[in-house]
Design an enzyme around this catalytic site. Structure first.
Site, PDB file in Angstrom:
ATOM      1  CE  LYS A   1      -3.426  -2.889   0.228  1.00 17.24           C
ATOM      2  NZ  LYS A   1      -4.760  -2.881   0.744  1.00 17.24           N
TER       3      LYS A   1
HETATM    4  C1  LIG Z   1      -5.707  -4.115   1.310  1.00 17.12           C
HETATM    5  C2  LIG Z   1      -7.188  -4.008   1.349  1.00 17.12           C
HETATM    6  C3  LIG Z   1      -7.968  -4.427   2.427  1.00 17.12           C
HETATM    7  C4  LIG Z   1      -7.408  -5.181   3.594  1.00 17.12           C
HETATM    8  O1  LIG Z   1      -6.336  -4.590   4.193  1.00 17.12           O
HETATM    9  P1  LIG Z   1      -5.243  -5.502   4.974  1.00 17.12           P
HETATM   10  O2  LIG Z   1      -4.369  -4.489   5.602  1.00 17.12           O
HETATM   11  O3  LIG Z   1      -4.557  -6.343   3.958  1.00 17.12           O
HETATM   12  O4  LIG Z   1      -5.983  -6.313   5.966  1.00 17.12           O
HETATM   13  C5  LIG Z   1      -9.323  -4.194   2.375  1.00 17.12           C
HETATM   14  N1  LIG Z   1      -9.908  -3.621   1.317  1.00 17.12           N
HETATM   15  C6  LIG Z   1      -9.198  -3.228   0.245  1.00 17.12           C
HETATM   16  C7  LIG Z   1      -9.900  -2.576  -0.888  1.00 17.12           C
HETATM   17  C8  LIG Z   1      -7.816  -3.420   0.220  1.00 17.12           C
HETATM   18  O5  LIG Z   1      -7.129  -3.056  -0.855  1.00 17.12           O
END
Ligand SMILES: *Cc1c(COP(=O)(O)O)cnc(C)c1O
Length: 438
Positions: free
Chosen positions: A232
């Site tokens: 991210k």
């Molecule tokens: C990455 C993501 C999540 C979950 O986040 P994590 O930190 O991996 O638990 C939820 N929704 C979307 C759209 C994501 O891209």
């Protein structure tokens, strides 16, 4: 556009960032580089358009990131304390919300937020299927039912025009996802929520610093959720946050994420560590500049891709003032371009441009039916309610989009204009020489 004319025509190089209007879908002419028209494709043994890699991810440096991590280590205070407090304060300030609660993951942020908004057994949650699996799983984990609303193919986002027909007396919430960092149509979604007395939880897990009418995603609904997982744009390996304004709701979230303490209620444990917060504070110093670069490069890429037969860049909604491009998506038409998507992707990759086909059909994922059939859900819901949920998985626009999407990672947008030129030139090279793929 006329395909024959395109092959002969020289593109006019877009030498200026044809304004951000380009991102909103206005054509800016582009020109293929001389010598590119007839060339052997790299997949057939020719020279790739690009041999250098693109920027890597994540990025860090000894001064900011390493110093902060070492300082937490040496303090001996590793679980939630003042560094997490500092991160929450600064992230709320950055987003323009009154509060922020840090969590272990984006997934636990969503679970915490659903609990804080009192979404649970018996409730239906409106959600689009073009997303990461966690968006749907957390609704089930809360004991509620995800009710799929089809995707708007032009924008890759949930289609508000198809939302109201899905509302029943059990509908409790809307969970719009700003997928790929493209802001959803929040004016219309919030208007529907107000009209039907629903709560709005934004899945902003890919939308750090994305903006809609100048306000940040994650500050547009009742609560917003973010992920700080390794891929991210704001990352500490794993991490998450809930953002919002309402003190009572945020207090419930705080309580839930810490065993229900302070609220005399059932809770879990999803507290961020000091290490996570230390890395996030360092990463945050780069976020605005990186975000601006992706937005400018994304707009430039859109301008360069306009007019290539079979290639349709994504559209942004009117209110979007900044998209942040966790991925840059376009729609690929095999008939217009002249080769199947899989062969196009392979040829583009061989030219040195990493790319992929985006999300699969989450609405048809087997875990959905398996969950509806599980002992828990059989006990919690009537057959009629489960069938209602089941029937909503038919999302023809989403299915079509999953077959036609082509995506570029955020990393590709972190570089220079010349990097973006390489992407567009590789697409044009594959197009001009598509006969070699027959
Ligand atoms: C990455 C993501 C999540 C979950 O986040 P994590 O930190 O991996 O638990 C939820 N929704 C979307 C759209 C994501 O891209």
């Amino acid at each position: 556009m006329n395909t024959e004319r395109f092959t002969r025509r020289q593109f006019v190089a877009a030498t200026s960032l044809g304004s951000l209007a380009a991102a909103a879908g206005q054509a800016v002419p582009a020109r293929a580089r001389a010598g590119q028209v007839a060339a052997k494709l790299a997949i057939k043994g020719g020279t790739p358009v690009r041999t250098r890699g693109f920027p890597g991810w994540p990025v860090w440096d000894p001064k900011h990131d390493e110093e902060r991590v070492v300082s937490v280590l040496r303090s001996g205070v590793w679980s939630r304390a003042r560094v997490v407090d500092e991160f929450e304060r600064k992230y709320a300030e950055l987003l323009g919300t009154k509060r922020c609660l840090a969590t272990t993951h984006g997934t636990t942020a969503l679970i915490t937020a659903l609990d804080a908004l009192d979404v649970g057994v018996g409730d239906e949650v409106l959600v689009g299927p073009y997303t990461f699996v966690a968006t749907i799983s957390v609704i089930f984990l809360a004991g509620a039912l995800p009710i799929m609303v089809d995707t708007d193919r032009e924008t890759f986002l949930v289609n508000p025009a198809k939302m109201e027909e899905k509302i029943t007396p059990n509908t409790k919430a809307i969970l719009p996802v700003h997928i790929y960092g493209l802001p959803a149509d929040m004016d219309r979604i919030n208007a529907i929520a107000r009209k039907h007395n629903l709560v709005v939880l934004e899945d902003a897990c890919q939308a750090w610093l994305a903006e809609y009418r100048g306000r940040k995603c994650g500050a547009l609904g009742d609560l917003g959720c973010f992920s700080f997982q390794n891929s991210k744009h704001l990352t500490c390996g794993e991490g998450g946050a809930v953002t919002g304004d309402a003190a009572a709701v945020m207090d419930r979230a705080v309580s839930y994420h810490n065993f229900g303490r302070g609220g005399n209620r059932l809770g879990s444990k999803c507290r961020m560590t000091e290490f996570q917060a230390a890395i996030l504070l360092a990463q945050m110093q780069r976020l605005e500049e990186q975000t601006r670069r992706r937005w400018e490069n994304g707009a430039y890429l859109t301008s360069k891709l306009q007019g290539i037969p079979g290639i349709t860049p994504h559209k942004l909604y009117d209110g979007v003032t900044r998209a942040v491009y966790h991925l840059y998506p376009l729609r690929y038409d095999p008939e217009g371009f002249g080769v199947p998507r899989s062969r196009f992707l392979a040829a583009l990759q061989a030219e040195g441009i990493p790319c992929g086909g985006g999300y699969g059909r989450l609405n048809k994922a087997p875990f959905i039916e398996n969950t509806l059939r599980s002992r828990n859900f059989q006990r919690m819901y009537s057959k009629a309610q489960l069938d209602h949920c089941r029937e909503q998985i038919e999302c023809p626009d989403n299915d079509a989009l999953c077959a036609e999407a082509v995506c570029f990672s955020q990393r590709l947008l972190l570089g220079t204009r010349a990097d973006i030129d390489d992407i567009a030139n590789a697409v044009i090279k594959v197009y001009e020489n598509r006969a070699q793929l027959a």
